[in-house]
Design a protein around this motif. Structure first.
Motif, mmCIF file in Angstrom:
data_model
loop_
_atom_site.group_PDB
_atom_site.id
_atom_site.type_symbol
_atom_site.label_atom_id
_atom_site.label_comp_id
_atom_site.label_asym_id
_atom_site.label_seq_id
_atom_site.Cartn_x
_atom_site.Cartn_y
_atom_site.Cartn_z
ATOM 1 N N ALA A 82 0.633 -1.575 0.024
ATOM 2 C CA ALA A 82 -0.239 -0.002 -0.001
ATOM 3 C C ALA A 82 0.591 1.149 0.242
ATOM 4 O O ALA A 82 0.909 2.401 -0.811
ATOM 5 C CB ALA A 82 -1.008 -0.038 1.275
ATOM 6 N N TRP A 83 1.888 1.276 0.968
ATOM 7 C CA TRP A 83 2.681 2.546 0.887
ATOM 8 C C TRP A 83 3.590 2.728 -0.452
ATOM 9 O O TRP A 83 4.354 3.647 -0.523
ATOM 10 C CB TRP A 83 3.790 1.906 1.992
ATOM 11 C CG TRP A 83 3.199 2.649 3.352
ATOM 12 C CD1 TRP A 83 2.754 1.926 4.445
ATOM 13 C CD2 TRP A 83 2.849 3.608 3.756
ATOM 14 N NE1 TRP A 83 2.314 2.328 4.899
ATOM 15 C CE2 TRP A 83 2.650 3.850 5.112
ATOM 16 C CE3 TRP A 83 2.837 5.434 3.632
ATOM 17 C CZ2 TRP A 83 2.253 4.992 5.996
ATOM 18 C CZ3 TRP A 83 2.346 6.333 4.276
ATOM 19 C CH2 TRP A 83 2.020 6.360 5.947
ATOM 20 N N SER A 84 3.622 1.703 -1.083
ATOM 21 C CA SER A 84 4.707 1.603 -2.065
ATOM 22 C C SER A 84 4.489 1.409 -3.069
ATOM 23 O O SER A 84 4.648 2.734 -4.240
ATOM 24 C CB SER A 84 5.505 0.780 -2.517
ATOM 25 O OG SER A 84 6.479 -0.729 -1.610
ATOM 26 N N LEU A 85 2.433 1.837 -3.550
ATOM 27 C CA LEU A 85 1.989 2.002 -4.250
ATOM 28 C C LEU A 85 1.521 3.801 -4.786
ATOM 29 O O LEU A 85 1.351 3.751 -5.670
ATOM 30 C CB LEU A 85 0.464 1.454 -4.062
ATOM 31 C CG LEU A 85 0.587 -0.197 -4.745
ATOM 32 C CD1 LEU A 85 -1.008 -0.813 -4.469
ATOM 33 C CD2 LEU A 85 0.946 -0.644 -6.168
ATOM 34 N N ARG A 86 1.492 3.742 -3.426
ATOM 35 C CA ARG A 86 1.672 5.713 -2.922
ATOM 36 C C ARG A 86 2.513 6.643 -3.674
ATOM 37 O O ARG A 86 2.471 7.206 -4.144
ATOM 38 C CB ARG A 86 1.004 5.721 -2.052
ATOM 39 C CG ARG A 86 1.124 7.382 -0.822
ATOM 40 C CD ARG A 86 0.570 7.075 0.681
ATOM 41 N NE ARG A 86 1.719 9.039 0.818
ATOM 42 C CZ ARG A 86 2.983 9.449 0.867
ATOM 43 N NH1 ARG A 86 3.478 8.570 0.534
ATOM 44 N NH2 ARG A 86 2.699 10.647 1.166
ATOM 45 N N GLY A 87 3.581 5.666 -3.580
ATOM 46 C CA GLY A 87 4.825 6.266 -4.020
ATOM 47 C C GLY A 87 5.524 6.501 -5.476
ATOM 48 O O GLY A 87 5.192 7.339 -6.186
#
Length: 359
Positions: A205-210
């Protein structure tokens, strides 16, 4: 190579019961049950640590504060320096989340000091990672870039996917903030791939945000919004209150860059409410900045825009967020140069009903 992601903060019996993708509401229930059944300080320390981390990620700051301190006291009573290190790591991470960066550094440095002689390699690595992330959030990239790279190398050597995802995302964020979009995108996408293969849904989830952030900067609005929608679904499934609020704040960023200012203002306003509900000053300040920038484009009076920017700058300076302070100053310069159309002081303006009242 790397294996499936795991959560070293869930220890003892909880480590067998819970996974990195366990819902944090479920973690709270299990941790409180384990604390009630603990037959000694060591088990009590482990249960309180899991309770602290679940509370922190759910945005329940007071509960998390009480739990990590209880974990530390129990670990000290048990004569467990490794357990004390984990509790201090949790407390330092909570302090950073609450914008108390000086306290975060002190607690995380103490965690490193306890972890090193204890032989708990993971506690030592997580505490160092906490220090590195605190410096990165402050914008002190020169001081922490090398440490991020060292921790990434260690994570690769030990096959620890979750730590690999954290380190790659942090390095990617530094490249993104300094204009290295191609490298940032490469690293964010690699971290997303590692997280997905390792079944680390929080890391994904955090990586997709990046990835969405960089895609948006490159003009790929529709793809960025699609990625954020996927990340939002993961956040909701795992009860990731903080990650969900940052996902929404990023959606505001994407809409703002696309010139969709009314939509951006509405989304920023929602994120602001979420951050305030969990006493998260960094997210609060960033959402306020996005909101006032959107309102400036929508015709907010110049003097009100200036006053809000001044207040946001004071807040990010107090917290120690150098990159955010630079963003405030950059937008103020943009206004002064006349590149953003706002009315003169005292002018009558139309205010869209989609834009919430100033808060």
């Amino acid at each position: 190579m790397y294996g499936k992601a795991f959560a070293p903060e869930y220890q003892g019996e909880l480590g067998a019961e819970l996974s990195v993708n366990s819902s944090y509401e479920d973690v709270l229930v299990a941790a409180r049950r384990a604390r009630g059944a603990a037959d000694g300080p060591r088990e009590a320390a482990r249960a309180a640590l899991a309770e602290a981390e679940a509370g922190r990620r759910l945005g329940r700051v007071a509960e998390a504060e009480t739990a990590w301190r209880a974990s530390y006291r129990s670990a000290r009573a048990a004569g467990e320096p490794g357990g004390m290190a984990w509790a201090l790591w949790s407390g330092g991470t909570l302090a950073r989340q609450c914008g108390r960066l000086a306290l975060a550094r002190r607690l995380l440095a103490a965690a490193v000091a306890f972890a090193e002689p204890s032989g708990d390699r993971l506690a030592h690595g997580y505490a160092l990672a906490g220090l590195a992330e605190t410096g990165r959030i402050q914008g002190d990239y020169e001081a922490v870039a090398e440490l991020h790279e060292e921790l990434l190398a260690q994570a690769r050597a030990h096959g620890e996917a979750r730590h690999m995802v954290w380190a790659m995302s942090g390095i990617a964020q530094m490249h993104r903030n300094t204009g290295g979009y191609a490298k940032a995108l490469e690293l964010f996408e690699e971290s997303a791939e590692v997280a997905e293969r390792a079944e680390d849904w929080r890391g994904l989830a955090w990586s997709l945000r990046g990835v969405a952030d960089v895609r948006s900067v490159l003009g790929e609005t529709a793809e960025a919004l699609r990625l954020l929608s996927r990340g939002e679904a993961l956040c909701r499934e795992l009860d990731l209150a903080g990650a969900l609020a940052y996902n929404h704040k990023m959606r505001g960023n994407v809409l703002y860059r696309a010139g969709r200012y009314e939509e951006a203002a509405e989304v920023y306003g929602g994120a602001l409410t979420e951050f305030r509900s969990m006493s998260e000053p960094r997210g609060t300040a960033l959402s306020r900045l996005g909101l006032v920038k959107s309102r400036a484009h929508l015709g907010w009076p110049r003097d009100e825009v200036a006053a809000e920017l001044d207040d946001v700058e004071r807040e990010v300076t107090r917290i120690g967020l150098r990159h955010a302070r630079d963003m405030v100053r950059s937008f103020r310069a943009e206004l002064s140069a006349g590149r953003t159309a706002v009315p003169a002081p005292g002018a009558t303006t139309h205010r869209s009903p989609a834009v919430p009242a100033r808060s």
